[in-house]
Design an enzyme around this catalytic site. Structure first.
Site, PDB file in Angstrom:
ATOM      1  N   GLU A 100     -30.007  36.250  -2.047  1.00  0.00           N
ATOM      2  CA  GLU A 100     -28.573  36.104  -1.820  1.00  0.00           C
ATOM      3  C   GLU A 100     -28.271  34.823  -1.055  1.00  0.00           C
ATOM      4  O   GLU A 100     -28.963  34.479  -0.105  1.00  0.00           O
ATOM      5  CB  GLU A 100     -28.004  37.316  -1.094  1.00  0.00           C
ATOM      6  CG  GLU A 100     -28.590  37.587   0.263  1.00  0.00           C
ATOM      7  CD  GLU A 100     -27.985  38.804   0.939  1.00  0.00           C
ATOM      8  OE1 GLU A 100     -27.923  38.796   2.190  1.00  0.00           O
ATOM      9  OE2 GLU A 100     -27.579  39.757   0.256  1.00  0.00           O
ATOM     10  N   CYS A 101     -27.254  34.123  -1.494  1.00  0.00           N
ATOM     11  CA  CYS A 101     -26.712  32.927  -0.866  1.00  0.00           C
ATOM     12  C   CYS A 101     -27.785  31.878  -0.598  1.00  0.00           C
ATOM     13  O   CYS A 101     -28.216  31.191  -1.515  1.00  0.00           O
ATOM     14  CB  CYS A 101     -25.919  33.299   0.385  1.00  0.00           C
ATOM     15  SG  CYS A 101     -24.739  32.019   0.858  1.00  0.00           S
ATOM     16  N   GLY A 102     -28.253  31.734   0.637  1.00  0.00           N
ATOM     17  CA  GLY A 102     -29.298  30.767   0.940  1.00  0.00           C
ATOM     18  C   GLY A 102     -30.565  31.046   0.156  1.00  0.00           C
ATOM     19  O   GLY A 102     -31.330  30.131  -0.159  1.00  0.00           O
TER      20      GLY A 102
END
Length: 181
Positions: free
Chosen positions: A12-14
């Site tokens: 997720e995300c990073g």
């Protein structure tokens, strides 16, 4: 190695950014990263997405079957630039956010799901059950022991919410899970 061995991976995300082929910073410098997602993440000067969204799987993923939905939030300054436009097949459809819009995003390839979405596992029990079930499909849910799984996160929300269901062994933002059953 985790991806090649078939280990379920939720990024997720990073984590999405880390698994891309590269990251371009605010000055345009490109840094190579893992290369599992055939895209570059490009930092932008303005916030790109923020807010709570409902994600619906457009394909079968490690946290949801095609058509199933789950909730989370997005907050990011980067955009994805696909290195190969033919690979730009979105994994999820999103609805909501600050602008209350509908859009697609994320990337799924077999045992890998990567997107900007931060999912709270405690609020998405069906997604957790699906994640465990695909890790050990031959065992009933409550008999599962030590599923090898990996969550790559840029924040602590995954660590905190994962601890509801799993024993969490964390090294920085890599989270290795075993069930609390």
């Amino acid at each position: 190695q985790a991806f090649i061995s078939g280990m379920p991976i939720y990024a997720e995300c990073g984590g999405l950014m880390y698994l891309c082929e590269g990251i371009r910073d605010f000055e345009g410098n490109r840094y190579e990263t893992v290369g599992l997602v055939p895209a570059d993440c490009v930092m932008q000067q303005k916030l790109q997405k923020v807010g709570y969204v409902t994600a619906t799987a457009l394909v079968d993923t490690v946290v949801a079957k095609k058509g199933e939905s789950f909730r989370g939030h997005e907050f990011h300054f980067s955009t994805m630039e696909w290195r190969n436009p033919e690979a730009a097949i979105p994994a999820l459809s999103f609805t909501g956010g600050r602008r209350n819009e509908t859009y697609t995003g994320g990337y799924c390839n077999g045992n890998l799901l990567a997107s900007y979405l931060h999912m709270n596992f405690a609020g998405n029990e069906a997604a957790v059950k699906h994640f465990i079930d695909i890790t050990f499909p031959e065992e009933p849910f409550f008999n599962k022991r030590f599923p090898p799984a990996l969550i790559i996160s840029s924040g602590y929300s995954a660590i905190i919410s994962s601890s509801t269901f799993f024993s969490v062994k964390s090294s920085f933002n890599f989270i290795f899970l075993t069930p609390n059953i």
